[in-house]
Design an enzyme around this catalytic site. Structure first.
Site, PDB file in Angstrom:
ATOM      1  N   CYS A 119      28.415  73.977  94.967  1.00  0.00           N
ATOM      2  CA  CYS A 119      29.590  74.837  94.773  1.00  0.00           C
ATOM      3  C   CYS A 119      29.542  75.649  93.476  1.00  0.00           C
ATOM      4  CB  CYS A 119      30.867  73.992  94.823  1.00  0.00           C
ATOM      5  SG  CYS A 119      31.099  72.952  93.376  1.00  0.00           S
ATOM      6  N   HIS A 171      21.221  81.301  77.207  1.00  0.00           N
ATOM      7  CA  HIS A 171      20.347  80.338  77.906  1.00  0.00           C
ATOM      8  C   HIS A 171      21.092  79.087  78.361  1.00  0.00           C
ATOM      9  CE1 HIS A 171      16.801  82.337  75.605  1.00  0.00           C
ATOM     10  NE2 HIS A 171      17.175  83.045  76.623  1.00  0.00           N
TER      11      HIS A 171
HETATM   12  N1  APR Z   1      16.232  79.412  59.242  1.00  0.00           N
HETATM   13  C1  APR Z   1      15.960  80.573  59.909  1.00  0.00           C
HETATM   14  N2  APR Z   1      14.905  80.712  60.760  1.00  0.00           N
HETATM   15  C2  APR Z   1      14.085  79.635  60.908  1.00  0.00           C
HETATM   16  C3  APR Z   1      14.295  78.413  60.230  1.00  0.00           C
HETATM   17  C4  APR Z   1      15.432  78.327  59.362  1.00  0.00           C
HETATM   18  N3  APR Z   1      15.727  77.222  58.687  1.00  0.00           N
HETATM   19  N4  APR Z   1      13.317  77.539  60.591  1.00  0.00           N
HETATM   20  C5  APR Z   1      12.503  78.210  61.480  1.00  0.00           C
HETATM   21  N5  APR Z   1      12.969  79.466  61.668  1.00  0.00           N
HETATM   22  C6  APR Z   1      12.429  80.523  62.541  1.00  0.00           C
HETATM   23  C7  APR Z   1      10.937  80.427  62.823  1.00  0.00           C
HETATM   24  O1  APR Z   1      10.195  81.095  61.821  1.00  0.00           O
HETATM   25  C8  APR Z   1      10.832  81.138  64.169  1.00  0.00           C
HETATM   26  O2  APR Z   1      10.653  82.540  63.990  1.00  0.00           O
HETATM   27  O3  APR Z   1      13.062  80.370  63.788  1.00  0.00           O
HETATM   28  C9  APR Z   1      12.216  80.903  64.809  1.00  0.00           C
HETATM   29  C10 APR Z   1      12.224  79.937  65.983  1.00  0.00           C
HETATM   30  O4  APR Z   1      11.490  80.531  67.015  1.00  0.00           O
HETATM   31  P1  APR Z   1      11.345  79.805  68.438  1.00  0.00           P
HETATM   32  O5  APR Z   1      11.002  78.399  68.250  1.00  0.00           O
HETATM   33  O6  APR Z   1      10.446  80.660  69.247  1.00  0.00           O
HETATM   34  O7  APR Z   1      12.829  79.821  69.022  1.00  0.00           O
HETATM   35  P2  APR Z   1      13.625  81.000  69.754  1.00  0.00           P
HETATM   36  O8  APR Z   1      13.249  82.335  69.232  1.00  0.00           O
HETATM   37  O9  APR Z   1      15.036  80.639  69.726  1.00  0.00           O
HETATM   38  O10 APR Z   1      13.064  80.847  71.263  1.00  0.00           O
HETATM   39  C11 APR Z   1      13.646  81.636  72.254  1.00  0.00           C
HETATM   40  O11 APR Z   1      12.440  80.472  73.962  1.00  0.00           O
HETATM   41  O12 APR Z   1      11.590  78.499  74.579  1.00  0.00           O
HETATM   42  C12 APR Z   1      12.572  79.393  74.869  1.00  0.00           C
HETATM   43  O13 APR Z   1      14.674  79.052  75.838  1.00  0.00           O
HETATM   44  C13 APR Z   1      13.944  78.801  74.681  1.00  0.00           C
HETATM   45  O14 APR Z   1      15.889  79.808  73.663  1.00  0.00           O
HETATM   46  C14 APR Z   1      14.507  79.587  73.513  1.00  0.00           C
HETATM   47  C15 APR Z   1      13.722  80.879  73.558  1.00  0.00           C
END
Ligand code: APR
Length: 248
Positions: free
Chosen positions: A137, A126
């Site tokens: 460019c 991302h």
């Molecule tokens: N360790 C491991 N996992 C964790 C922790 C922790 N300390 N704290 C929270 N989590 C988990 C949550 O339970 C959740 O399942 O991390 C996850 C975060 O999920 P999202 O907030 O949805 O993030 P992500 O999956 O990276 O989102 C994907 O969505 O919004 C777009 O571009 C953005 O890259 C992002 C993509």
């Protein structure tokens, strides 16, 4: 707590980790949560910036409509991140990369904390918050070299306007990033999925590709996700507490 989680890591996983030559690690916002980076889900549709939901201010449409506003939002996010540091989760993955034969790190995160922890050749699905990309460019620039006196930074090479080098809602992933991750997923023997809600595609398909190709799939997350059901092993808890337990 440590002893409990340590005991929950199966001998099978310990042995596979100890002998693995070809590892894939995919991370999401959760791996940076213990560094103080807010995760995404759970906040959808709530106003995040000047009354605009995250999905709007971080969208391709907004880039066309109001580039200065997009920069203002990403400058704010960079400001939040500037003082944050990698946590033991990031550091463990960086150590694994030196210990394990061939480890590929794929991340959805744009915070650059993996690289600051010492991870190399990170596949950023991302993009990265610390880079700008020229709309004319296509040149990429490290934003740490910029003094933000103008609302829209200008390309050093051609004078064109820069945009944040991150994937906005409604945009395709960077050319080659997904393909490189998918090729790795098809050949890896062990795949860790750490701190992602596994709902955003095409990123969420990477562990599915690894699973379908026969890799041993391990999830690290305090919560269950749509991916949990297909994992060979689910380690419920925080990345910063669980990942350091895997040392060779
Ligand atoms: N360790 C491991 N996992 C964790 C922790 C922790 N300390 N704290 C929270 N989590 C988990 C949550 O339970 C959740 O399942 O991390 C996850 C975060 O999920 P999202 O907030 O949805 O993030 P992500 O999956 O990276 O989102 C994907 O969505 O919004 C777009 O571009 C953005 O890259 C992002 C993509």
């Amino acid at each position: 707590m440590q002893a409990d989680v340590r005991s929950r890591i199966s001998n099978e996983l310990r042995q596979r980790f100890a002998r693995a030559k070809n590892l894939l690690v995919m991370t999401g916002a959760g791996v940076s949560a213990e560094s103080g980076v807010p995760t995404f889900r759970g906040g959808g549709q709530t106003a995040v910036w000047k009354g605009l939901p995250f999905e709007i201010i971080s969208s391709a449409g907004m880039l066309e409509r109001d580039l200065p506003a997009v920069w203002e939002w990403f400058n704010y996010r960079r400001g939040l991140l500037a003082s944050l540091k990698p946590n033991p989760g990031h550091e463990a993955i960086a150590r694994w990369q030196t210990l394990c034969g061939d480890l590929t790190l794929v991340t959805q995160n744009i915070d650059g904390l993996h690289q600051r922890a010492g991870s190399r050749n990170v596949i950023e699905l991302h993009g990265n918050l610390w880079r700008g990309r020229c709309l004319d460019c296509g040149a990429r620039h490290d934003l740490r070299e910029f003094k933000f006196d103008k609302s829209v930074p200008v390309c050093f090479d051609c004078g064109g306007s820069l945009r944040p080098d991150v994937v906005l809602f409604g945009e395709m992933l960077p050319v080659g990033a997904f393909e490189a991750a998918a090729i790795k997923a098809e050949s890896c023997e062990l795949c860790f999925v750490i701190g992602t809600s596994a709902v955003v595609y095409p990123a969420a398909s990477i562990p599915e590709i690894a699973h379908a190709a026969g890799a041993y799939l391990v999830e690290v997350n305090p919560e269950t996700t749509p991916l949990s059901a297909i994992c060979d092993e689910v380690l419920t808890g925080k990345a910063g507490e669980i990942l350091p337990l895997f040392e060779r």
